[in-house]
Write a protein that holds these residues in place. Structure first.
Motif, short mmCIF file in Angstrom:
data_model
loop_
_atom_site.label_atom_id
_atom_site.label_comp_id
_atom_site.label_asym_id
_atom_site.label_seq_id
_atom_site.Cartn_x
_atom_site.Cartn_y
_atom_site.Cartn_z
N ALA A 25 0.42 -1.48 -0.27
CA ALA A 25 -0.45 0.18 -0.16
C ALA A 25 1.22 1.09 0.37
N MET A 26 0.52 2.12 -0.79
CA MET A 26 1.17 3.48 -1.15
C MET A 26 0.26 4.45 -0.67
N LEU A 27 0.61 5.39 -0.60
CA LEU A 27 0.40 6.56 -0.28
C LEU A 27 0.81 7.79 -0.82
N VAL A 28 0.32 8.53 -1.95
CA VAL A 28 1.16 9.27 -2.53
C VAL A 28 0.88 10.67 -2.68
N PRO A 33 1.92 21.66 -4.01
CA PRO A 33 0.55 22.04 -3.64
C PRO A 33 -0.82 22.37 -4.80
N VAL A 34 -1.62 22.02 -3.92
CA VAL A 34 -3.41 22.12 -4.98
C VAL A 34 -4.53 23.33 -4.32
N PHE A 35 -4.91 22.56 -2.94
CA PHE A 35 -5.31 23.47 -2.13
C PHE A 35 -4.93 25.11 -2.07
N LYS A 36 -5.70 26.33 -1.61
CA LYS A 36 -5.63 27.85 -1.16
C LYS A 36 -5.12 27.16 0.25
N THR A 40 -7.09 18.36 6.26
CA THR A 40 -7.28 17.21 7.51
C THR A 40 -8.01 16.37 6.36
N GLN A 41 -7.07 15.46 6.05
CA GLN A 41 -7.65 14.29 5.53
C GLN A 41 -7.17 12.63 6.47
N THR A 42 -7.52 11.37 6.25
CA THR A 42 -7.64 10.23 7.00
C THR A 42 -7.40 9.48 5.92
N TYR A 43 -6.17 8.50 5.32
CA TYR A 43 -6.05 7.62 4.98
C TYR A 43 -6.15 6.12 5.45
N LYS A 57 -2.98 16.95 -2.47
CA LYS A 57 -3.97 16.35 -3.04
C LYS A 57 -3.00 14.97 -3.23
N HIS A 58 -3.81 13.33 -2.31
CA HIS A 58 -3.29 12.69 -1.93
C HIS A 58 -3.43 11.54 -2.66
#
Length: 72
Positions: A25-28, A33-36, A40-43, A57-58
């Motif tokens: 499993a990979m988180l990339v 940065p793309v957001f202003k 917070t996000q959980t993966y 963005k992930h």
């Protein structure tokens, strides 16, 4: 295959010679940065949760690799 173990469990059970496949499993994230505003996000990567708070963005990618030519 009827059991999935972490690498630690395989080591603790001295079972590296019985490994028939590997799950990855990979988180990339994006390079820039793309957001202003930070978000917070959980993966979920198998049993592990990773929380990010940034402007990137992930994406999560998972695969199963079957090992060939296993000497048994």
């Amino acid at each position: 295959v009827d059991q999935y173990w972490t690498a630690t469990e395989v080591t603790n059970n001295n079972a590296w010679d019985k490994v028939a496949l590997v799950q990855v499993a990979m988180l990339v994230r994006t390079v820039e940065p793309v957001f202003k505003q930070p978000d917070t996000q959980t993966y979920q990567l198998f049993e592990q949760q990773i929380t990010t708070t940034d402007r990137y963005k992930h994406a999560v990618y998972t695969t199963t690799i079957y090992l060939r030519n296993i000497a048994r």
